[in-house]
Scaffold this motif. Sequence first.
Motif, PDB file in Angstrom:
ATOM      1  N   ILE A 194      14.838  19.864  19.062  1.00  0.00           N
ATOM      2  CA  ILE A 194      13.871  20.434  20.003  1.00  0.00           C
ATOM      3  C   ILE A 194      14.368  20.210  21.429  1.00  0.00           C
ATOM      4  N   VAL A 228       7.608  12.736  19.888  1.00  0.00           N
ATOM      5  CA  VAL A 228       8.391  13.477  20.883  1.00  0.00           C
ATOM      6  C   VAL A 228       9.842  13.006  20.871  1.00  0.00           C
ATOM      7  N   LYS A 254       2.339  22.412  17.760  1.00  0.00           N
ATOM      8  CA  LYS A 254       2.239  21.025  18.200  1.00  0.00           C
ATOM      9  C   LYS A 254       1.904  20.134  17.009  1.00  0.00           C
ATOM     10  N   ALA A 297      11.479  14.381  17.821  1.00  0.00           N
ATOM     11  CA  ALA A 297      11.733  15.816  17.948  1.00  0.00           C
ATOM     12  C   ALA A 297      12.976  16.087  18.773  1.00  0.00           C
ATOM     13  N   THR A 324       2.046  20.046  23.307  1.00  0.00           N
ATOM     14  CA  THR A 324       1.252  18.824  23.438  1.00  0.00           C
ATOM     15  C   THR A 324      -0.162  19.249  23.814  1.00  0.00           C
ATOM     16  N   ASN A 353       8.239  21.937  10.791  1.00  0.00           N
ATOM     17  CA  ASN A 353       8.043  23.104  11.655  1.00  0.00           C
ATOM     18  C   ASN A 353       9.354  23.659  12.203  1.00  0.00           C
ATOM     19  N   CYS A 354      10.370  22.825  12.279  1.00  0.00           N
ATOM     20  CA  CYS A 354      11.655  23.263  12.837  1.00  0.00           C
ATOM     21  C   CYS A 354      12.557  23.939  11.814  1.00  0.00           C
ATOM     22  N   LEU A 376       7.896  22.435  21.313  1.00  0.00           N
ATOM     23  CA  LEU A 376       6.925  21.435  20.851  1.00  0.00           C
ATOM     24  C   LEU A 376       5.782  21.400  21.842  1.00  0.00           C
ATOM     25  N   ILE A 412       6.824  17.781  12.442  1.00  0.00           N
ATOM     26  CA  ILE A 412       7.707  18.434  13.406  1.00  0.00           C
ATOM     27  C   ILE A 412       9.004  18.869  12.726  1.00  0.00           C
ATOM     28  N   ILE A 469       9.797  21.616  25.619  1.00  0.00           N
ATOM     29  CA  ILE A 469       8.566  20.817  25.608  1.00  0.00           C
ATOM     30  C   ILE A 469       7.525  21.516  26.461  1.00  0.00           C
TER      31      ILE A 469
END
Length: 387
Positions: A149, A140, A344, A143, A129, A354-355, A127, A351, A152
């Motif tokens: 996740i 966050v 990001k 995630a 930032t 995206n995973c 992930l 998120i 980071i």
Amino acid sequence: MSSASPRPSPTRYSMPGAPSRRRPQPRNGSGLSRGAARPVAHRHRAPGPGTARLPAAPFPAARFPAPRFPAPLAQLPAARGAVKAQGQPGVVVPDRSRVMASAGSPGPGGVPAVPVASGHSIPVLGLGTSHHGGYSHGAVVHALQKCGIRHIDTAKRYGCESLLQRAIRESGVKREDLWITTKLWHSDYGYENTKKACLESCERLGVEYLDLYLIHWPDAQVPGKSNREVRAETWRAMEELYEKGVCKSIGVSNFLISHLEQLKEDCVITPHVNQVEYHPFQRPQELVDYCRSRDIVFEGYCPLAKGEALTHPAVIQLAKKYSRTPAQICIRWSIQNGIVTIPKSTKAERIEENCKVFDFTIAEDDVEILNGMHDGRHVSWDPTSIV
């Protein structure tokens, strides 16, 4: 700018109480040791009017409280397996299937991980930032707690290291299950400044070590010194941070082959990671192949091209074919190409989307369609003019 100067002696640059770093110096092709003065084979020109210049960091150090370091650097134990003799690997570029096979073992959170030359493994999906609204506390935490996740990516320049400390603590995820990357901003380049900045980042993040520390940008912007000189001086501090275990892995970001070649001549440890812009419009395959030939993990940021790839007809067509979203197609394509990928988002639902990229595979012919979209455009920084 001045030409490259001789490497200062280890004694001059040793940290108080630390053992000398004097080691046998690998020889280069000219017969000189890497640390010795060498004839100037080329000039380091001052950047011209078109050279990319980054703005000053928007988060000055004065905003942060005086650091309370977890322990003096010299007192920290040496990293296990750090600074082993590094031979020159042959130029063997693994194919995509081999790269993906190495990412087959899931790490904490269930995300596959790839081995790093430092002896650790980095989750293939992270992930990211950023500054200017690129951080959300709730996203966050979500995630980490709900999406698996464990990787980071941040930087001093983004100004959210202290915020991440709170989010990680609230998530309840154990420190040893996390891979935390942060980056050294160019205003902190140089031997002493680098060590100080690293420990300050550790303090803001609330950790005793970093999993990965990166030099953020190849342009040093130090009056009277060439970029090459400053990068070499900075990297020697990174090597020492690695030796002491403060950084489990060290690397660079936005470095091209020319920058990596200079670093190879001037220093000892090969970067473990190179983080570079990577998406269907910007697929620097020559750089990817070079990194793999030297056992440098290639990590890609901006996998969605800041949204530009999501509206491309080819991406939309493939999203329909695989019953996925355009974002999932771009991220899956990047991972299948063997790239550690760090999209990001500040939205929990994005998120999650995206995973969800590990339960399908893009066919080889379709991967080649996406590979063919490369047109060389940058949606972020372009380091090609940096010498």
